[in-house]
Design an enzyme around this catalytic site. Structure first.
Site, short mmCIF file in Angstrom:
data_model
loop_
_atom_site.label_atom_id
_atom_site.label_comp_id
_atom_site.label_asym_id
_atom_site.label_seq_id
_atom_site.Cartn_x
_atom_site.Cartn_y
_atom_site.Cartn_z
N CYS A 170 51.98 28.56 40.17
CA CYS A 170 51.40 30.01 40.17
C CYS A 170 51.76 30.72 39.00
CB CYS A 170 51.79 30.59 41.39
SG CYS A 170 50.88 32.33 41.54
N CYS A 198 53.45 31.15 50.21
CA CYS A 198 52.54 32.46 50.60
C CYS A 198 51.36 31.71 51.24
CB CYS A 198 52.16 33.07 49.47
SG CYS A 198 50.99 32.36 48.47
#
Length: 347
Positions: free
Chosen positions: A95, A191
């Site tokens: 990410c 997440c």
């Protein structure tokens, strides 16, 4: 800004230092799409609202950017593929590499800004014509490992306001200034898989049920039946469901044969490894073998090793002592003292 205390405190500090601050929140996925309850992770709508509320409190603009398609392509899809190939991904690093910092850098340029700031516990220093990535002051929260993919261009335009603070100091500062996120708990795990059940996420995302297959020993003798090779990680001991006179650990996976190899702990140790997708921060190239410290996962203690660059984007590492549970797909990060030299993906 994720809506948590770290990014909120970072914005607060910059505001107090006289910076013109613009808050940016990346909307990376919908909890419902990922099969999660609303409000459980750093990407929930409640967290976006917390970030917006902090910006209102600091009297600065706030933007939410939709990067769901990019996140799906660059993070979730490789996460699925890597597990299906028998390796262990690190989506937080993916990410940072492919979504977060490129998106923030692009937004900075669009808005005419000069620097990106995040709530990471790390530091940036300049040495001559290079920008160096340095560990954060709080050793327990240091996130330099997760940031090794930052390029020189990105580092030149990045600041980490919390790098010289401890987590306790950050929470105290947020409490003193009245930020609503002061007591907000830290996000845990990945997440989009907050419960840590990777197998369930993969099944939910792909619509495919993991295929059972044989547990085998290093000689190929069948020891039992596994639930699907992607349900296991290198070094795992619990939840195997195999009886043996000694403790068994997952030491290898072969997706093509759909086997998971179990062995005694001694089989988990490796003294050498190779890594690719090399990104060097402290220098352009390793012109000769260097003595450095290396980490093979985020919570791994650094270990001394010889490191030799073997190609344009690859290195070979020889540790002084064999290392436990080296997992292909995880990241190798190299340090010289407090400074990140570079890193790559273990093969």
């Amino acid at each position: 800004m994720s809506g948590g205390v770290d990014s909120s405190a970072a914005a607060l500090l910059l505001r107090e230092q006289g910076w013109k601050v613009v808050g940016v929140t990346l909307h990376l996925y919908d909890n419902e799409t990922a099969g999660l309850e609303p409000g459980r992770t750093c990407c929930s709508l409640d967290d976006v609202e917390d970030a917006r509320r902090t910006c209102w409190r600091l009297d600065c603009p706030h933007y939410t950017l939709n990067r769901k398609d990019l996140f799906l392509r660059e993070v979730i899809a490789p996460f699925v593929t890597t597990y299906e190939e028998g390796r262990t991904p690190n989506p937080c690093i993916d990410c940072n590499r492919s979504v977060k910092f490129p998106a923030l850098y692009q937004t900075m340029e669009t808005l005419g800004g000069s620097v990106i700031a995040t709530g990471h516990y790390a530091q940036v220093e300049r040495s001559g014509d290079r920008y160096l990535l340095k560990k954060g002051k709080d050793a327990a929260k240091d996130q330099s490992y997760m940031l090794y993919t930052l390029t020189q261009t990105q580092l030149a335009h990045t600041v980490f306001p919390l790098g010289g603070l401890t987590k306790d100091e950050v929470r105290a500062l947020a409490q003193e200034r009245g930020l609503t996120s002061a007591a907000k708990p830290d996000s845990q795990d990945i997440c989009f898989v907050p419960d840590g059940d990777y197998a369930s996420f993969l099944q939910r995302h792909t619509g495919r049920t993991p295929e059972p297959g044989p547990f085998v020993d290093p000689e190929g003798q069948v020891l039992g039946t596994h639930r699907g090779q992607l349900c296991y990680t290198i070094g795992q001991r619990r939840g195997l469901g195999v009886s043996a006179p000694h403790r068994l650990y997952v030491c290898d996976k072969d997706p093509a044969a759909n086997t998971v190899t179990l062995a005694e702990e001694s089989h988990l140790y490796r003294r050498e490894l190779d890594a690719v997708r090399l990104n060097l921060t402290a220098l352009e190239r390793l012109d000769q073998p260097l003595r450095l410290n290396a980490k093979i996962r985020y919570h791994h203690r650094e270990q001394p090793a010889w490191v030799e660059q073997t190609g344009p984007d690859s290195v070979h590492v020889t540790f002084d002592q064999p290392q436990r549970a080296v997992a292909p797909g995880q990241s190798l990060v190299l340090y010289d003292g407090d400074y990140v030299v570079g890193g790559g993906v273990i093969v």
